[in-house]
Design an enzyme around this catalytic site. Structure first.
Site, short mmCIF file in Angstrom:
data_model
loop_
_atom_site.label_atom_id
_atom_site.label_comp_id
_atom_site.label_asym_id
_atom_site.label_seq_id
_atom_site.Cartn_x
_atom_site.Cartn_y
_atom_site.Cartn_z
N LYS A 6 -6.52 2.45 0.01
CA LYS A 6 -6.65 3.89 -0.46
C LYS A 6 -5.35 4.64 -0.63
CE LYS A 6 -11.01 4.08 -1.25
NZ LYS A 6 -11.84 4.08 -2.56
N TYR B 201 -8.45 -1.09 4.77
CA TYR B 201 -9.30 -0.14 3.72
C TYR B 201 -8.33 1.03 3.39
CZ TYR B 201 -12.41 3.51 2.17
OH TYR B 201 -13.17 4.59 1.47
N ASP C 206 -18.39 -5.53 -13.01
CA ASP C 206 -17.46 -5.88 -11.66
C ASP C 206 -15.99 -5.38 -12.15
OD1 ASP C 206 -15.85 -6.65 -9.63
OD2 ASP C 206 -16.92 -8.62 -9.64
N SER D 27 -9.44 8.44 -0.44
CA SER D 27 -10.12 8.94 0.67
C SER D 27 -9.14 9.43 1.67
CB SER D 27 -10.39 7.39 1.28
OG SER D 27 -10.92 7.55 2.60
#
Ligand SMILES: NC(=O)c1ccc[n+]([C@@H]2O[C@H](COP(=O)([O-])OP(=O)(O)OC[C@H]3O[C@@H](n4cnc5c(N)ncnc54)[C@H](O)[C@@H]3O)[C@@H](O)[C@H]2O)c1
Length: 251
Positions: free
Chosen positions: A162, A158, A61, A145
């Site tokens: 990024k 999100y 993890d 991204s």
């Protein structure tokens, strides 16, 4: 024949990570497949070994320090050291307006997409220094991204995670440049993977595709080719780059 090179790929049980692991193996690099999905991670590992490559699977993890320490210990036990670390594992919540997002959504994005890079640096830099001391290459690629560069509705936290991933890549490139440890980021556009449905909101796939000049989603192989290139000797003067692999989306 140069010394066996070794790559750790996180989130390699599926999607981009699985393709990156397979692509490294095609180039003769030994691969440590890391994921939290043991079934998928072991399947990718078995496939690489069945095709004549060298791979091990390690459950890790990436949002926690102890699993990273175990990942390094297992890597050293099987392959002696590491040259490349690909921070590919990532997570998001389903596309939704920002006022509907929760603290849990925020924590998921920043734990898996950003804190993972913190742990990888703290645990892996000593091993990458050993690789350099033995005259081998040392590089980290962070899978960010296009969302970290350009906005789209519904994925605020999100996208912010990024953007942080891109920012730390550049700062780390500067700090570790004098040691010849390179840091680069890959910025994929919307791709054909397990996360695809999470990224879609009200927007149809057709609308997404209209914003990509080359007219298609990214495929795992597109991301794998670019990532492996950034680790290659041909890319030895590239560091601090955030490379869009996006069919022209950001052009
Ligand atoms: N698919 C896209 O459209 C797209 C676009 C831009 C960037 N990305 C990024 O690409 C990367 C790979 O995603 P993908 O699209 O291949 O999705 P995917 O869901 O197919 O793969 C992600 C993998 O990461 C693993 N993972 C999740 N949390 C983890 C954790 N805490 N520790 C270890 N492994 C964990 C999952 O089990 C899975 O195997 C991610 O960082 C994602 O944000 C994806």
């Amino acid at each position: 024949m140069s010394q066996q090179r070794v790559a750790i790929v996180t989130g390699a049980g599926s999607g981009f990570g699985a393709a990156i692991a397979r692509r490294f193996s095609k180039d003769g690099v030994a691969v440590v497949v890391c994921d939290i999905n043991d079934t998928n991670g072991q399947a990718v590992t078995d496939d690489i070994n069945a095709k004549g490559g060298k791979a091990i699977y390690v459950n890790c993890d990436v949002s926690k320090r102890a699993p990273w320490e175990n990942l390094l210990a297992e890597t050293k036990k099987h392959f002696g050291g590491v040259n490349f670390v690909i921070n590919n594992a990532g997570a998001t919540y389903k596309n939704k307006p920002v006022m509907q997002t929760t603290e849990g959504d925020f924590d998921l994005c920043f734990d898996v997409n950003v804190k993972s890079v913190f742990h990888s640096v703290h645990v892996m830099i000593p091993a990458l220094r050993e690789a350099r001391a033995a005259n081998g290459p040392a590089a980290i690629v962070n899978v960010a991204s296009t969302a970290g560069i350009m906005g789209r509705p519904g994925l605020t936290w999100y996208a912010a995670s990024k953007a942080a991933c891109i920012s730390c890549t550049k700062n780390l490139a500067i700090e570790f440049g004098p040691e010849q440890i390179r840091f680069n980021a890959i910025c994929p556009v919307f791709g054909n993977t397990g996360l695809k449905q999470m990224f879609m909101g009200e927007t149809s796939e057709d609308m997404f595709l209209k914003s990509i000049p080359l007219g298609r989603c990214s495929e795992p192989e597109d991301i794998a080719n670019s990532t492996v290139f950034l680790c290659s000797d041909e890319a030895s003067f590239l560091t601090g780059v955030a490379l869009p692999v996006d069919g022209g989306r950001l052009a």
